[in-house]
Design an enzyme around this catalytic site. Sequence first.
Site, mmCIF file in Angstrom:
data_model
loop_
_atom_site.group_PDB
_atom_site.id
_atom_site.type_symbol
_atom_site.label_atom_id
_atom_site.label_comp_id
_atom_site.label_asym_id
_atom_site.label_seq_id
_atom_site.Cartn_x
_atom_site.Cartn_y
_atom_site.Cartn_z
ATOM 1 N N ILE A 241 97.654 23.147 12.717
ATOM 2 C CA ILE A 241 97.453 22.235 11.363
ATOM 3 C C ILE A 241 96.430 23.226 10.422
ATOM 4 O O ILE A 241 96.576 22.624 9.229
ATOM 5 C CB ILE A 241 97.158 20.974 11.623
ATOM 6 C CG1 ILE A 241 96.025 20.991 12.627
ATOM 7 C CG2 ILE A 241 98.340 20.158 12.003
ATOM 8 C CD1 ILE A 241 95.407 19.510 12.596
ATOM 9 N N CYS B 185 91.059 15.176 12.968
ATOM 10 C CA CYS B 185 89.508 14.946 13.187
ATOM 11 C C CYS B 185 88.819 14.230 14.546
ATOM 12 O O CYS B 185 87.799 14.007 14.590
ATOM 13 C CB CYS B 185 88.842 14.173 12.030
ATOM 14 S SG CYS B 185 89.213 14.727 10.596
ATOM 15 N N ASP C 132 88.359 15.953 16.941
ATOM 16 C CA ASP C 132 87.253 17.183 17.281
ATOM 17 C C ASP C 132 86.052 16.836 16.695
ATOM 18 O O ASP C 132 85.106 17.225 17.323
ATOM 19 C CB ASP C 132 88.156 18.463 17.326
ATOM 20 C CG ASP C 132 88.583 18.679 15.829
ATOM 21 O OD1 ASP C 132 88.605 17.810 15.097
ATOM 22 O OD2 ASP C 132 89.221 19.709 15.658
ATOM 23 N N GLU D 73 90.008 19.710 2.768
ATOM 24 C CA GLU D 73 89.378 18.353 2.176
ATOM 25 C C GLU D 73 89.521 17.533 3.097
ATOM 26 O O GLU D 73 88.706 16.396 3.023
ATOM 27 C CB GLU D 73 90.402 18.396 0.748
ATOM 28 C CG GLU D 73 90.085 19.104 -0.344
ATOM 29 C CD GLU D 73 90.677 20.324 -0.122
ATOM 30 O OE1 GLU D 73 92.180 20.444 0.088
ATOM 31 O OE2 GLU D 73 90.197 21.439 0.008
ATOM 32 N N GLY E 206 97.912 23.482 3.951
ATOM 33 C CA GLY E 206 97.163 23.298 2.785
ATOM 34 C C GLY E 206 96.560 21.895 2.669
ATOM 35 O O GLY E 206 96.808 21.028 3.804
ATOM 36 N N ASP F 76 101.552 7.629 20.676
ATOM 37 C CA ASP F 76 100.878 8.953 20.101
ATOM 38 C C ASP F 76 99.640 8.942 19.339
ATOM 39 O O ASP F 76 99.667 8.808 17.905
ATOM 40 C CB ASP F 76 102.220 9.492 19.625
ATOM 41 C CG ASP F 76 101.597 10.929 18.760
ATOM 42 O OD1 ASP F 76 100.798 11.354 19.200
ATOM 43 O OD2 ASP F 76 102.589 11.099 17.655
ATOM 44 N N SER F 77 98.494 9.113 19.950
ATOM 45 C CA SER F 77 97.155 9.217 18.775
ATOM 46 C C SER F 77 96.576 10.198 19.564
ATOM 47 O O SER F 77 96.582 10.775 20.613
ATOM 48 C CB SER F 77 96.374 7.906 19.207
ATOM 49 O OG SER F 77 95.254 8.160 19.138
ATOM 50 N N ASP G 127 97.323 24.009 23.647
ATOM 51 C CA ASP G 127 98.470 24.612 24.263
ATOM 52 C C ASP G 127 98.814 25.940 23.945
ATOM 53 O O ASP G 127 99.383 26.886 24.627
ATOM 54 C CB ASP G 127 99.516 23.689 24.545
ATOM 55 C CG ASP G 127 100.303 23.389 23.098
ATOM 56 O OD1 ASP G 127 99.616 23.784 22.228
ATOM 57 O OD2 ASP G 127 101.116 22.572 22.995
#
Length: 331
Positions: free
Chosen positions: A289, A257, A259, A297, A293, A142-143, A164
Amino acid sequence: MRGSWFNLNRRTVQRFKQLAITPAGSLRINLLLLCCVGFTLVLLASLASSSIGWSYDRASDDRFSDSRKGYAILINTWKRNDLLKQSIAHYSKCQGLDSIHIVWSEPDPPSDSLKKYMNHVITSNSIGGRTIELKFDINKEDSLNNRFKPIPDLRSDAVFSIDDDVIFRCSSVEFAFHVWRSAPDAMVGYVPRIHSLDQKSGSRDHYMYGGWWSVWWTGTYSMVLSKAAFFHKKYLSMYTNEMPASIREYVTRNRNCEDIAMSFLVANATDAPPIWIKGKISEIGSTGISSLGGHSEKRTRCVNRFVAEYGKMPLVSTTMKAVDSRYTWFW
Ligand SMILES: *[C@@H]1O[C@H](CO)[C@@H](O)[C@H](O)[C@H]1NC(C)=O
């Protein structure tokens, strides 16, 4: 002044009365009516022409029967079968869609009922000699890098990478596809993001990741996110085989990240900005996601990490936005 204005007004009223009564007057009224009718006709004609333009566009979609000219949907999903079903049911109706590749990284393989549903949807939308190919790309690990694994024997050059839980109208997807075809090396997408130099930080080369508000405020962007973007399939193999492994490891470790990494890769390869498409995004399901919060950052850390890996900032900013001119008649 007042009096003369009043007199003028009275005269106008009288003239109007005259107009209405005398034959000459009715002629002018008729002319006025004719103008109104003419204006209405022009308006109707322009509306009709846009709908004719639409049907013309549909008719000329024969060009997609050449399968190399279509696009593949690459959809990333994680334990949200209901959303996946909705997305597939929607996108399989879109013209130009050639194949669907579902990136599957769950521990359990897709259920038979899910596969059955998918096949049903695909066959009922495969009309007019069009066959949509459907494949599950099953991953053991799962990556987040899984979503950019090269697809063997991909018929089309264009990949439409999508999460999705985002839906775009088919007309909008086709517009984005046409834009991509005019710039096949670029990333063409709906969700723009920006990087900027951090003025507050002491070091000279510290960058910040800017979300939707920064893009809105500055009108500038330098990335489009792969949650909704077209790009050439060659970038999949570049991501998996040529991009520094340390970047992929960073993505896997931080579960984030991928993307941004893809945006860096394309920017470094092209020295050019991506292309932002105007399109109405409908998010289905719950929030992703990005609403958690500490997201920005984390993203800022990714940007600076990747800058270090590349030894420079490859991203290029721009203010250009592609819009479908058929739907912008004020310009
Ligand atoms: C960036 O692009 C250049 C030129 O194409 C290439 O030589 C280099 O390896 C790329 N950098 C990375 C980190 O992929």
